[in-house]
Scaffold this active site. Sequence first.
Site, short mmCIF file in Angstrom:
data_model
loop_
_atom_site.label_atom_id
_atom_site.label_comp_id
_atom_site.label_asym_id
_atom_site.label_seq_id
_atom_site.Cartn_x
_atom_site.Cartn_y
_atom_site.Cartn_z
N LYS A 272 35.69 35.60 45.04
CA LYS A 272 36.78 35.29 44.00
C LYS A 272 37.94 36.12 44.06
O LYS A 272 38.93 35.87 43.67
CB LYS A 272 36.08 35.06 42.52
CG LYS A 272 35.19 33.98 42.32
CD LYS A 272 34.96 33.89 40.85
CE LYS A 272 34.06 32.69 40.64
NZ LYS A 272 32.72 32.69 41.27
N SER B 111 30.04 35.91 44.22
CA SER B 111 31.47 35.52 43.44
C SER B 111 32.40 36.73 43.75
O SER B 111 33.46 36.42 43.44
CB SER B 111 30.94 35.74 42.17
OG SER B 111 30.76 34.35 41.51
N SER C 231 33.88 35.30 35.79
CA SER C 231 33.51 34.93 37.03
C SER C 231 33.15 33.42 37.30
O SER C 231 32.06 32.80 37.78
CB SER C 231 32.09 35.47 37.44
OG SER C 231 31.84 35.47 38.83
#
Length: 445
Positions: free
Chosen positions: A68, A65, A129
């Site tokens: 991101k 993640s 997230s």
Amino acid sequence: MKQRLQASLAVGLALVLSVLMIFGNPELTYAATVEVEAESAILVDAETGKILFEKEADLTLPPASMTKMMTEYLVLEAIEKGEISWDTTTQISDYPYSISADPSFSGVGLTQNQDYTVRELYEAMAINSDNATTIALAELIAGSEGAFVKMMNEKAAELGLSDYQFVNSTGLSNSSLGENYPEGTEPNATNLLSARSAAMLAYHLVNDYPEALEFSSVTTTEFDGQQIKNWNWMLPNMPGYLEAFGYEGMEGLKTGFTDFAGYCFTATAERDGQRLISVVMKTDSIEARFQETRKLLDYGFKQFELKELFPAGYQIEGESEVPVAKGKEGTVGIEAAEAITTPVKNGEEDMYEVKYNISEKHLDKDGNLTAPIKKGEKIGTVELVYNGEGTYKNLVTGETQKTTVDLVTTSAVEKSNWFMLMVGGVGNFFSDIFTSAVDMVKGWF
């Protein structure tokens, strides 16, 4: 119910005790060196880009993640360009809805046929997230996640990332997306970043769009009638037993986990005007990624201090003046226009000096400045030179850290009038004749 509560309390107590044992170790806090138990790691000063520590920083690994961060950058850029605003609304298409409805992706739970603002979706992405809201933002900006992935890779090249591959906006493996994997990518592909590239992405994110930290530093917030929580346990004032993980000055930035990537974390923390960026990749557990991050940040804050080594107006002894041609004065003073500041490791303050780099375009063939000269006119740079063992590299350039400020004149020098220039020219003419005659006479003997 009572047994579940007791079990939860036991787990929480065990975590607190492990945190106290790991994070309360003074040897980690004051160590002159640092050993990081991660596959790859890096520590950088966020203002200067000076690399303070690295371990296998060019090893390319799945960032999970942490991907991101690039999505956040492109969203904030789109807002800056006026393409969207925080109040722009969008609805959820079938693809992100399917991701949100899958419990294995730990989504916030989105509803179709409902308007969501960019701010709401960004908060869920940056704080919790969330994967589905990330995809929804990608579709809003680019029309499809496939088109957005192309933007991600183009921006990575523009920002100078050296080791990267973006195949989706979230950090999930494409294999987890089934038939929804982005057009133009492979069905089993995964995002890839080195720790160096993750740090560079974070560097650009926090410097180009510091408002990103306003979101990443939020511990909990409300989303669509439910409370969502930040996965960064090192934020101060996290709820419950997670508070024990808190780190003074922690602001963000992005955690990550997949089975393939392991536990990773890009962190930013600020103390006394000094902000550090750290990255750990492929640690063994959720606690370990915070433990190793704490080691790195403690090393940075305890061993390095942002210091003013040379003040504004500094002059090198014996080199404080430059000769001037065609001026009413024969020389002009030079000095540093600004103070020279850099992160300095304990005991290395005396290992720095400065040198002048006068631009050749300002000098004539004899090495003189030519009048007229303005006060404060830039004629070159003052460069900080490190004389210790090894070198400190810069994150952005990849080369030895180079800290410079403008080299300027301390006063104005007017151009001499035509008569004085003519007299000087005549004097130089006869001086040249006399010199030539002497040389010729010497040749006779």
